[in-house]
Motif scaffolding. Structure first.
Motif, mmCIF file in Angstrom:
data_model
loop_
_atom_site.group_PDB
_atom_site.id
_atom_site.type_symbol
_atom_site.label_atom_id
_atom_site.label_comp_id
_atom_site.label_asym_id
_atom_site.label_seq_id
_atom_site.Cartn_x
_atom_site.Cartn_y
_atom_site.Cartn_z
ATOM 1 N N ARG A 45 0.667 -1.289 0.092
ATOM 2 C CA ARG A 45 0.001 0.065 0.234
ATOM 3 C C ARG A 45 0.802 1.247 -0.137
ATOM 4 O O ARG A 45 0.307 2.424 -0.027
ATOM 5 N N TYR A 46 2.261 1.212 0.252
ATOM 6 C CA TYR A 46 2.993 2.309 0.234
ATOM 7 C C TYR A 46 4.351 2.219 -0.600
ATOM 8 O O TYR A 46 5.431 1.816 -0.298
ATOM 9 N N PRO A 47 3.924 2.359 -1.941
ATOM 10 C CA PRO A 47 4.973 1.998 -3.140
ATOM 11 C C PRO A 47 6.097 2.882 -2.580
ATOM 12 O O PRO A 47 7.269 2.503 -3.289
ATOM 13 N N GLN A 48 6.003 4.200 -2.103
ATOM 14 C CA GLN A 48 7.178 4.982 -1.997
ATOM 15 C C GLN A 48 8.051 4.616 -0.861
ATOM 16 O O GLN A 48 9.089 5.461 -0.322
ATOM 17 N N GLY A 49 7.486 3.477 0.128
ATOM 18 C CA GLY A 49 8.140 2.972 1.133
ATOM 19 C C GLY A 49 7.603 3.752 2.405
ATOM 20 O O GLY A 49 7.199 5.001 2.282
ATOM 21 N N LEU A 55 5.611 1.075 9.894
ATOM 22 C CA LEU A 55 5.093 -0.061 9.676
ATOM 23 C C LEU A 55 4.733 -0.900 10.792
ATOM 24 O O LEU A 55 3.645 -1.854 10.874
ATOM 25 N N CYS A 56 5.266 -0.728 12.019
ATOM 26 C CA CYS A 56 5.182 -1.314 13.198
ATOM 27 C C CYS A 56 3.651 -0.878 13.511
ATOM 28 O O CYS A 56 2.803 -1.723 14.125
ATOM 29 N N GLU A 57 3.486 0.457 13.451
ATOM 30 C CA GLU A 57 1.982 0.950 13.781
ATOM 31 C C GLU A 57 1.079 0.303 12.875
ATOM 32 O O GLU A 57 -0.142 0.062 13.540
ATOM 33 N N LEU A 58 1.121 0.283 11.715
ATOM 34 C CA LEU A 58 0.464 -0.375 10.541
ATOM 35 C C LEU A 58 -0.143 -1.706 10.948
ATOM 36 O O LEU A 58 -1.149 -2.170 11.011
ATOM 37 N N CYS A 59 0.992 -2.508 11.377
ATOM 38 C CA CYS A 59 0.847 -3.997 11.444
ATOM 39 C C CYS A 59 0.632 -4.392 13.111
ATOM 40 O O CYS A 59 0.637 -5.778 13.463
ATOM 41 N N GLY A 86 16.440 5.001 10.062
ATOM 42 C CA GLY A 86 15.570 6.025 9.990
ATOM 43 C C GLY A 86 14.907 6.159 8.619
ATOM 44 O O GLY A 86 13.965 7.016 8.213
ATOM 45 N N GLY A 87 15.485 5.445 7.706
ATOM 46 C CA GLY A 87 15.094 5.358 6.254
ATOM 47 C C GLY A 87 13.836 4.795 6.192
ATOM 48 O O GLY A 87 13.103 4.347 7.080
ATOM 49 N N THR A 88 13.588 4.384 4.839
ATOM 50 C CA THR A 88 12.360 3.795 4.470
ATOM 51 C C THR A 88 12.591 2.421 4.094
ATOM 52 O O THR A 88 13.535 2.060 3.731
ATOM 53 N N VAL A 89 11.635 1.547 4.323
ATOM 54 C CA VAL A 89 11.478 0.231 3.712
ATOM 55 C C VAL A 89 10.508 0.140 2.541
ATOM 56 O O VAL A 89 9.307 0.768 2.401
#
Length: 146
Positions: A45-49, A55-59, A86-89
């Motif tokens: 749902r987050y193609p930009q990462g 991610l922790c909060e969403l999952c 602190g970057g993106t996944v």
């Protein structure tokens, strides 16, 4: 009231058990565990990462769980981390393909699970489920009233 509690508790437990079993079966083709399905579908749902805390909060997972799962997904070349700490996944191309397949199967499972419900019953069910979830979250913070 106790019967309602037992029915509720057992139903939620059985739904969770079945869902984990289905997810494990779907993820087996990728050499992954069922728990990875949630991470793949969320990242899709987050193609930009997104960041690991997001991610922790969403999952609804803690950082140690997310770190373990992401390390495995990264080793399988399904995700990549950008920007260091602190970057993106984000999903790799292979990760996007896997996530598309998993999402397709998840949608099919959800449709099949609710096939006996009308659109109106489905709407009422999800509204009720959301209300019960919010009330239980409040109770875990405030405690059960006397």
């Amino acid at each position: 009231m106790v019967e309602r509690f037992e029915k509720f508790s057992l139903s939620i437990a059985e739904i969770s058990r079945c869902w984990h079993k289905l997810a494990a079966e779907e993820m087996k083709v990728y050499g992954l565990k069922g728990a990875h399905a949630l991470y793949l579908t969320t990242l899709y749902r987050y193609p930009q990462g997104i960041t690991v805390p997001e991610l922790c909060e969403l999952c609804l997972k803690d950082k140690s769980d997310a770190s373990r799962m992401l390390a495995i997904l990264e080793k399988k070349e399904l995700v990549r981390k950008e920007g260091g700490y602190g970057g993106t996944v984000q999903l790799t191309e292979a990760g996007l393909q896997a996530a598309r397949q998993v999402r397709s199967r998840v949608c099919r499972a959800v449709e099949e699970a609710g096939k006996d419900l009308s659109a109106e019953e489905r709407e009422i069910f999800y509204k009720a489920l959301g209300s019960i979830t919010e009330n239980l979250q409040r109770l875990t913070c405030e405690g059960i009233p006397q």
